[in-house]
Every structure is written in structure tokens, then in C-alpha cells.
Design a protein around this motif. Structure first.
Motif, PDB file in Angstrom:
ATOM      1  N   GLY C  66       0.840  -1.128   0.035  1.00  0.00           N
ATOM      2  CA  GLY C  66       0.052  -0.088  -0.108  1.00  0.00           C
ATOM      3  C   GLY C  66       0.797   1.207  -0.004  1.00  0.00           C
ATOM      4  N   GLY C 233      -1.537  -2.911   3.555  1.00  0.00           N
ATOM      5  CA  GLY C 233      -1.776  -2.188   2.306  1.00  0.00           C
ATOM      6  C   GLY C 233      -3.219  -2.033   2.521  1.00  0.00           C
ATOM      7  N   ARG C 250       6.160  -1.961   6.756  1.00  0.00           N
ATOM      8  CA  ARG C 250       6.569  -1.015   5.568  1.00  0.00           C
ATOM      9  C   ARG C 250       8.107  -0.607   5.192  1.00  0.00           C
ATOM     10  N   SER C 300      -2.298   0.980  -6.537  1.00  0.00           N
ATOM     11  CA  SER C 300      -2.750   0.010  -5.386  1.00  0.00           C
ATOM     12  C   SER C 300      -2.793  -1.376  -5.873  1.00  0.00           C
TER      13      SER C 300
END
Lengths: 346, 165, 379
Positions: C66, C233, C250, C300
Motif C-alpha cells: 500500500g 496495504g 513498511r 494500489s
């Protein structure tokens, strides 16, 4: 003591470092055999050239559209104005006024479309702005080749088709502001017209931001929910701010050209947004807050570093690291602003 | 605070072992993949005060490659990968008998080395036959390139659009 | 029952795949105009796939987490280049050279990826512009290291790499010693003419590497950490409540991407054969991202299918347009500008479409929520 710390914190560490660096450069300069007055002349000249492009950041930051990475769009309107003015072939100061007049409708139309686009992508403005800028530069590169310009000062000599990469403004509006009302004290020369030109537009922006529409614009940027509740048409305010930014960008590049002496086409405007963005950030603006003081301080600091570092470095260590330093400082400043927690979610 | 036991658990050792293995691999690759230049040379040479006269005729094969014939004052360069190499020499003695020298193994220490045939034929140990060969850089004919300019240009956006990818 | 294809479905399909459709049309128009032979095009496209797919694949994992399009992959490219600079300077040749370059590049890429990841954690919601600026910023640092550090601080002296003045790396480095060593290790040549030139070359080993990376990515999606990334995400807050270390996940996604990008750059440059020290990396991020988006990926959502379709379409356009421009208008330069315009335009279009779609979905879910509440009140 605490208050001092507070002020220091508000000032921001990177800004402090940059200011100290610039002061240090000015202190070292005489020892390196560089005339301080000549340096100041240079910095002020660059200030006059670049300040309006930095000013172009202000309206969009106010309305919450973020940093205007799409400045190349405004620059392109300016370039269209400049090339059309040269095409008409009228020399002298009139050509500068013509260039401004010609670029205005382009700036308004492009800005309007750009604003409409940004309204549909709230939250992702900066990235999209960057790429709108890039694509428009690439698109215009094709256009410069095929648009039917014919003025011999602009068109490639041997093919008679397509514009040159750089066009001299000599004979048109070269130094039109720089050489008017300039004050000469020894080696120090200050161009009043250039500074007044900037001051005029800075004042207009300042005054505008204090009108009813202006405060509405600020409200949209700082608190959209509140703005909506009080009946402000958010999209319209944003579009207006984008149009203003684009138009200022067009003016900015014209002002730049009269000082620099050349119209740069094709890939020229590609990365021109970055110095302007980082200048206003160095001046103390953040992603969602900026004022005229930020513009003035930022432009002086940024241009000061850009013009002082090469000469001082060269004479001290015979190595020109200035370009690399400039890249690190200016992009580091943008990065710093983007990663600050205090910035809005945008 | 993590206790010592937590830090020095099995995972730690597995990771440490992985890093050691990778470093070992890197060292191996460095030695195995490094290309050095060997100049095989048939010139009269002086080593430790003794002069060795160039051979009138010699046939030399490096690492079992195709043999090359040498006359006096000849020098051939070989790009060689790795450190340890062999050289096989066949030469004529005074009565024109072909004599095969036993294969000599040697190590290359420098980027560019020179090995002398007459010294090897005289039976000197391989280390003494090899010298570092310092390449004289050719005077730069072209103007010195200037990366600073390239950077400035790149930042101005030139050279962007015609890039080959 | 056969599903009826309504006009709404068609419209949805069109709007979801507008970018690849534009490109297919564009290529279909350009192929006859450019007038290349089919064999030449196939060979070229195979070369481009070999060169670029590793780089483009490196973009997939941050998208999964994400974090959008990782413009910071440039950092990985810099790490790969530094590895190659070392290897060329030491004169390590062929496959060992490339392997050593990868080993040197890995820790650099990990550190850079960690830096990029931690920065992006401070700029949630505007990862893309931030990673974009990081790549610019790091470009300055890279130049500082390569231009002033290499020679005096980092001891390199090979005159093939270092400038005669004693510090700084040359503008271009010839990678002859490692050039195509993976590709030529096991290459199959088809349809060659009698001189053994031309035709189509298939570098098998490189393809095996690329397929291996694809499998790794497929496998990675199913591991615990891969699942975590997808959860992050989807929704960071939900993931955090489920006990996932969001920040760490992340950072990890960016590190993996950066390391893959470094390997990708090594493969890319070894295929190209020359390293433009101050230029090679700066555009590679843009072109890789454009290729991925052309394949139908969005900010995305991206899959391996998008990668390969994207590379084929994007590079087909890249090969065709200069020649098409020359044949059509008599100026190759227009074609060159055009392809750059298209690459930037594609990124712009995809970003805009993505933002609009996200907003529409948000509005829809809000409307559904409101509707549900109303119905509850009624009941």
C-alpha cells in the motif's frame, strides 16, 4: 532560555544551518578574494529574476493544493507569451508588456484545466502536479517543433522549421527591468525596477489574501470542513488559486528571461519547479502554510547559496562541489518539509 | 533490555553464519574472478645481478591454452582469471634439441605482471621470474571529461528525452 | 446460465484497462508506419524483457504494502551501480564479477532502503512524492560519493574507472568485462542467417533468473510477512490493531524493493554494456514505473502479468516511435519527444485515474454506510 529554544524550534534546524552557512560564506568571501559587493549585486539580481516564480507557490499552498510542482505549466504559458511577443517583431519594452499580455490567456486556460484536474484528485495533488508538469513539457517539446513560427530570431536557420533550444531576448526585453532605475554605489548595483516589480505582485497577493475571497481561500486550505460548513465553494477557491499560481509562474519566467537573457524551450522548464519549491521551504513555509516573508527570505537564502558556493568553493579548494551541494540542500529541504509530522495529511 | 540469551539465540547464529558464508563467497569471487594481465616475455633480463639471455626459440603454453612460439624480444600478454596459473615451456638448447621444461606453477600478485622465459629456463624459482609490470598510462588525447558539467546539464533537463533504454 | 455482457460491463472493462488499450492501439498504428520486420521486433522485445523485467518486478512489493509506486527504486539502482563500479575497478570479470557486484550492492541497498522506508513512515499518505524527492536527494549524495569520494576516500585507482585527475568516476564506464556474461552463458539463437548474425537470441539463464524472481514474489505473497504487508496495504489501522508491526513491515517492503532494484540494475547494465555514471539511474525509475502502468497496473494493484505486458507494450512503443516519426513527418526527434511525452502522460493518467477511482469508492462506501444506517433506523 526556553523562549529562545522555542524560537529556534520554530525557525527550524535546517533553515538555521542554511542561514549560518550563507553567513559563513559571506564572511569567508573576502579572504578568498571575492568582492562582497559584487556578490551582493549578484544575489540581488538573482533574487529579482527568481522571486516571482517562488511567489507562484503561495496561492496554491494557501488553498491546500500543496507545493506547486506543476510550475512548468505556468512556465509554458510564459514561454508561449514570450515566443508570440518575439514573433510579432516589436522591439523594446513594449515586447515585455506584450509577452505578459499574450501569456495571460494561456495561463488562465491552462490553469483552469489544471485546477479542475487537481480538484478531482484531492490528496494526491503533488505527485500528479509533478507529472502534469513533466508531460506538458514533453508535449510542448513536440509543439515547439511543429508550431508555425516564422521569426528568423527563433527558428532554426537551416531548416526554417521548429524553434531553437535557446532564444536570445536581446533587442526585445533583455534587461528591461534590470537596467531601469538601477542604483550604482561603487561596485554595488541594485536594480530597483526588478525589486519593485516583484514587490508590486507580492503586495497584490498579500492584499488579495486579506480580501474576503482571500480569507476564504486560506480557510479552504487550513480547514476544509469548516470552509464547507460556512458555505465556501471549495472547488472554485482551489481552481482560482491554481489559476493565480499558473499566471504568476508565467510572469515569473518572463521576469527570469529578461534578467537571464534567454528563452529556454524544450526541456528547459522540466526541473524549474524544484528550485522554486525548495526556496519557499527554506524561507520557512511548510506544505500547507506560506506567506510573502517566506518567499523573500527563502529566495534570498537559496539564491545566495547558489551564487556564493561555487565562487567561494572554487577559490578555496579548487573543486567545484557546488552543483552537488545545491542538489543535496535543495532536495533535502523539500524532503524535510514533506516528512515533517506537523504537515497536514496532504 | 534483551537478555543475553535472547540476543544469542539460534537465529543470531544462523544469521551470523549466513553473513560469514556470504563474505567468504565474496572473497572467493574476488580471487576467482579477478582478471590479471600476464606478459610472457622473451627478452634478455637481469635478475639479482645475473643476466639471462633471451631464448632463440621457445614454445609456451599458459594454463594449457594453445601454445605460442617465441623468438627473441617477443612479448605476448594474456588476460588470466584467478590467482594460480601454470606455464609449460619447450625450448631449444644449444644443439637444437627440443627440451620440455616441467610445468611450473606460479601465483599472480599484481594487476599486471611480467614473467620471463629465459629466467624460467635457467631454472630460477617461479617467484623470482615474475615482476610487477607497471603500465605507463597513455597520454590522454581527448580533453578531460568533466562530470560536473554532465551533472549540471542533467539537472537542467537536457539529455533526458533521447535516452536509450 | 450465461452471463450477459451489458454495456456497463464493457464500460467498466474499458475504464479499468484504458492505458493498455491506448497502447495496443498506438502500437498497432505504429508497426506498419515504422516498417520494421517482425523478427527484429521480437528480438528487440526479448532483449528489453531481459533488461528491464527485474527492475519492474522490484516495484511490486511496495504496491502490495500500500505504499504506491516506489520512485525510490532509483536508490537501488545507485547501489547496483556502485557495486559495478567497484567490480570494474578491481577487474573482476564475467559472472563472478556480477555476483560480487550484487554482494557489494546488497548492504548498500539495504541501508538506503531502510532510510527510504523510515522517511516514508514519516510521510504516510504522500509516499509517492516523498519517495520521488528521496530519489532526487539521494542522487546528490550519490554524486558526492562517486564524484568526490571515490579516489581519495574510497581507494579506487583503476584508470578505466577513475578520472585522470585522481578523484571522481568517469562519465561513462565500459562494462566490457562483465557485458552480457549472464545472457551469453546459455543463449539459444534462432533464425540466424548464414553469417550467424541477426535472428532472435534467447538468453536462457537470464530468463531462469527472472522466472525465479517471479516465483519468489508469488511465494512471498503467501508467507506470514507477505500477508502482513497486504493487511497493511488494505488498512494500516486495522493491521495495527491486529498486532502487525506496521512501520517495520513498511520499511521491510521498501528494503526488499530496493535490493531487487539493485540486482535489476546490475542485470540491466550488464546487458547494456556501458554505465553512464551520472545518468543511468536517474531515468530508470520513471521508465520502469511507466512500463508497469502501461501493463494495466494501478497505484494500489499490480501483478506479474502487468509487468510483462507492460514491458512488451511500452518498449514496443519506445522502439517504434522514432522510426515512425521519421517515416511520417521526416523527423525522428518528434518521435523521441513523443515517446517521452507518452511515458510521462501514462504516469499522469494512471495517477489521476487512481485518485478518481479511490474517491469514487470512498464516496460509494460512505453512501452505502449511510443507506445501511437508514434501513436500520427504519427496522
Amino acid at each position: 532560555m526556553d523562549r529562545a529554544m522555542e524560537i529556534l524550534k520554530g525557525f527550524g534546524l535546517p533553515r538555521l544551518i542554511i542561514t549560518l552557512f550563507l553567513v559563513a560564506l559571506f564572511i569567508i568571501a573576502p579572504f578568498a578574494g571575492i568582492s562582497v559587493t559584487a556578490s551582493i549585486t549578484d544575489v540581488l539580481g538573482r533574487f529579482g529574476q527568481n522571486a516571482i516564480m517562488v511567489l507562484a507557490m503561495v496561492p496554491m499552498i494557501h488553498s491546500g493544493c500543496g507545493l506547486n510542482f506543476g510550475l512548468p505549466l505556468g512556465i509554458i504559458s510564459g514561454l508561449l507569451g514570450a515566443t508570440l511577443a518575439i514573433e510579432t517583431g516589436i522591439h523594446g519594452p513594449v515586447s515585455f508588456i506584450l509577452a505578459i499580455l499574450y501569456s495571460t490567456p494561456f495561463a488562465i486556460i491552462l490553469g483552469w484545466g489544471y485546477g479542475k484536474l487537481l480538484n478531482r484528485v484531492k490528496g494526491g495533488e503533488m505527485m500528479i502536479a509533478t507529472y502534469v508538469g513533466f508531460s506538458s513539457v514533453a508535449f510542448m517539446s513536440i509543439m515547439w517543433l511543429i508550431l508555425p513560427y516564422s521569426s528568423p530570431t527563433m527558428v532554426w536557420g537551416y531548416t526554417g522549421q521548429g524553434l531553437r533550444t535557446t532564444i536570445s531576448t536581446e533587442g526585445f526585453y533583455y534587461h528591461i527591468l534590470r537596467d531601469t532605475l538601477s542604483i550604482n554605489i561603487g561596485h554595488l548595483s541594485i536594480s530597483l525596477a526588478e525589486i519593485l516589480f516583484f514587490a508590486f505582485f507580492a503586495f497584490i497577493i498579500w492584499a488579495f489574501l486579506h480580501t474576503k475571497t482571500g480569507t476564504a481561500m486560506t480557510a479552504v486550505g487550513s480547514n476544509p470542513v469548516f470552509a464547507r460548513a460556512s458555505g465556501i465553494n471549495i472547488d472554485r477557491q482551489r481552481t482560482l488559486s491554481v489559476i493565480m499560481s499558473t499566471w504568476l509562474g508565467a510572469l515569473g519566467i518572463l521576469c527570469y528571461q529578461q534578467g537571464y537573457g534567454f528563452v529556454q524551450l524544450y526541456q528547459g522548464p522540466m526541473y524549474m519547479a524544484m528550485p522554486a519549491v525548495s526556496a519557499i521551504l527554506i524561507g520557512g513555509a511548510s506544505v500547507n502554510k506560506a506567506n510573502i516573508t517566506n518567499v523573500i527570505i527563502g529566495t534570498i537564502l537559496y539564491q545566495g547559496i547558489v551564487s556564493m558556493t561555487p565562487s567561494v568553493m572554487n577559490s578555496l579548494i579548487h573543486t567545484d562541489m557546488s552543483e552537488v551541494l545545491r542538489i543535496i540542500v535543495s532536495n533535502g529541504m523539500i524532503l524535510y518539509a514533506l516528512t515533517r509530522k506537523t504537515g497536514a495529511s496532504r | 533490555m534483551k537478555s543475553a540469551k535472547e540476543i544469542f539465540d539460534i537465529r543470531f547464529f544462523v544469521r551470523l553464519a549466513c553473513i560469514v558464508v556470504i563474505i567468504a563467497l565474496a572473497v572467493f569471487l574476488y580471487n576467482f574472478g579477478k582478471e590479471r594481465t600476464l606478459l610472457v616475455d622473451n627478452w634478455t633480463i637481469e635478475i639479482n645481478g645475473t643476466s639471462y639471455r633471451a631464448e632463440d626459440w621457445a614454445k609456451v603454453s599458459v594454463d594449457g591454452q594453445k601454445a605460442q612460439e617465441y623468438s627473441p624480444r617477443m612479448r605476448i600478454s594474456f588476460p588470466l582469471r584467478g590467482r594460480t596459473h601454470t606455464i609449460a615451456i619447450t625450448y631449444d638448447d644449444k644443439s637444437f634439441n627440443e627440451i620440455e621444461l616441467p610445468v611450473v606453477e606460479f601465483k599472480l600478485e599484481h594487476d599486471s605482471s611480467l614473467i620471463s622465459i629465459p629466467a624460467l629456463v635457467a631454472g630460477l624459482p617461479a617467484e623470482e621470474c615474475i615482476q610487477e609490470f607497471i603500465v605507463q598510462p597513455a597520454p590522454e588525447a581527448a580533453a578531460e571529461e568533466n562530470p560536473e558539467e554532465a551533472i549540471a546539464e542533467q539537472d537542467a533537463g537536457f539529455g533526458d528525452m533521447t535516452m536509450e533504454i | 446460465m450465461r452471463k450477459e455482457i451489458t454495456s456497463k460491463d464493457v464500460r467498466k472493462f474499458l475504464s479499468n484497462n484504458i492505458v493498455p488499450i491506448i497502447f495496443i492501439v498506438l502500437c498497432a498504428v505504429c508497426i506498419p508506419v515504422a516498417g520494421y520486420t517482425g523478427q527484429y521486433l521480437v528480438d528487440q522485445i526479448i532483449t528489453r524483457i531481459v533488461r528491464n523485467s527485474f527492475l519492474v518486478l522490484s516495484l511490486l512489493i511496495p504496491i502490495m504494502a500500500g505504499m504506491g509506486l516506489n520512485f525510490g527504486m532509483t536508490l537501488g539502482a545507485m547501489a547496483g551501480q556502485i557495486g559495478l563500479i567497484f567490480v570494474t575497478s578491481w577487474n573482476i570479470v564475467s559472472i563472478p564479477g556480477l555476483l560480487l557486484a550484487a554482494i557489494i550492492a546488497t548492504p548498500i541497498a539495504v541501508v538506503l532502503g531502510w532510510f527510504c522506508g523510515s522517511m516514508l513512515n514519516k510521510a504516510k499518505g504522500r509516499e509517492m512524492i516523498t519517495s520521488y524527492m528521496i530519489s532526487f536527494f539521494m542522487n546528490g549524495v550519490y554524486q558526492l560519493v562517486v564524484l568526490y569520494g571515490m579516489g581519495p576516500v574510497i581507494p579506487l585507482s583503476n584508470s578505466r574507472v577513475i578520472l585522470p585527475r585522481g578523484y571522481g568516476v568517469r562519465n561513462t564506464i565500459d562494462l566490457l568485462s562483465v557485458r552480457k556474461s549472464i545472457d551469453n552463458f546459455w543463449a539459444i539463437r534462432l533464425f540466424t542467417d548464414e553469417n550467424g548474425t541477426g535472428g532472435i537470441t534467447i538468453p536462457v539463464l537470464t530468463f531462469i533468473l527472472i522466472i525465479a524472481l517471479c516465483l519468489v514474489i508469488v511465494w512471498f505473497r503467501k508467507t506470514k510477512i507477505g500477508q502482513d504487508m497486504r493487511a497493511v496495504g488494505q488498512d494500516m489501522e486495522v493491521a495495527r490493531e491486529a498486532g502487525i508491526k506496521v512501520e517495520r513491515t513498511r520499511i521491510l517492503a521498501i528494503i526488499i524493493s530496493t535490493v531487487f532494484a539493485a540486482y535489476g540494475m546490475i542485470i540491466y547494465l550488464s546487458n547494456m554494456g556501458t554505465l553512464n555514471t551520472y545518468n543511468s539511474h536517474s531515468q530508470i525509475g520513471m521508465f520502469s514505473i511507466a512500463a508497469l502502468l502501461v501493463g494495466g497496473a494501478s497505484v494500489s494493484k499490480a501483478s506479474i502479468k502487468n509487468v510483462f505486458l507492460g514491458i512488451i507494450l511500452f518498449h514496443l512503443m519506445f522502439i517504434l516511435t522514432p522510426q515512425a516519426g521519421r517515416n511520417l513527418i521526416g523527423q525522428a526527434q518528434i518521435g523521441e519527444f513523443f515517446r517521452v511525452f507518452v511515458s510521462y502522460g501514462v504516469i499522469t493518467l494512471s495517477l489521476v485515474l487512481y485518485e478518481i477511482r479511490t474517491r469514487r469508492e470512498k464516496a460509494e462506501s460512505a453512501r452505502n454506510l449511510a443507506l445501511g444506517q437508514k434501513q436500520e433506523e427504519k427496522a
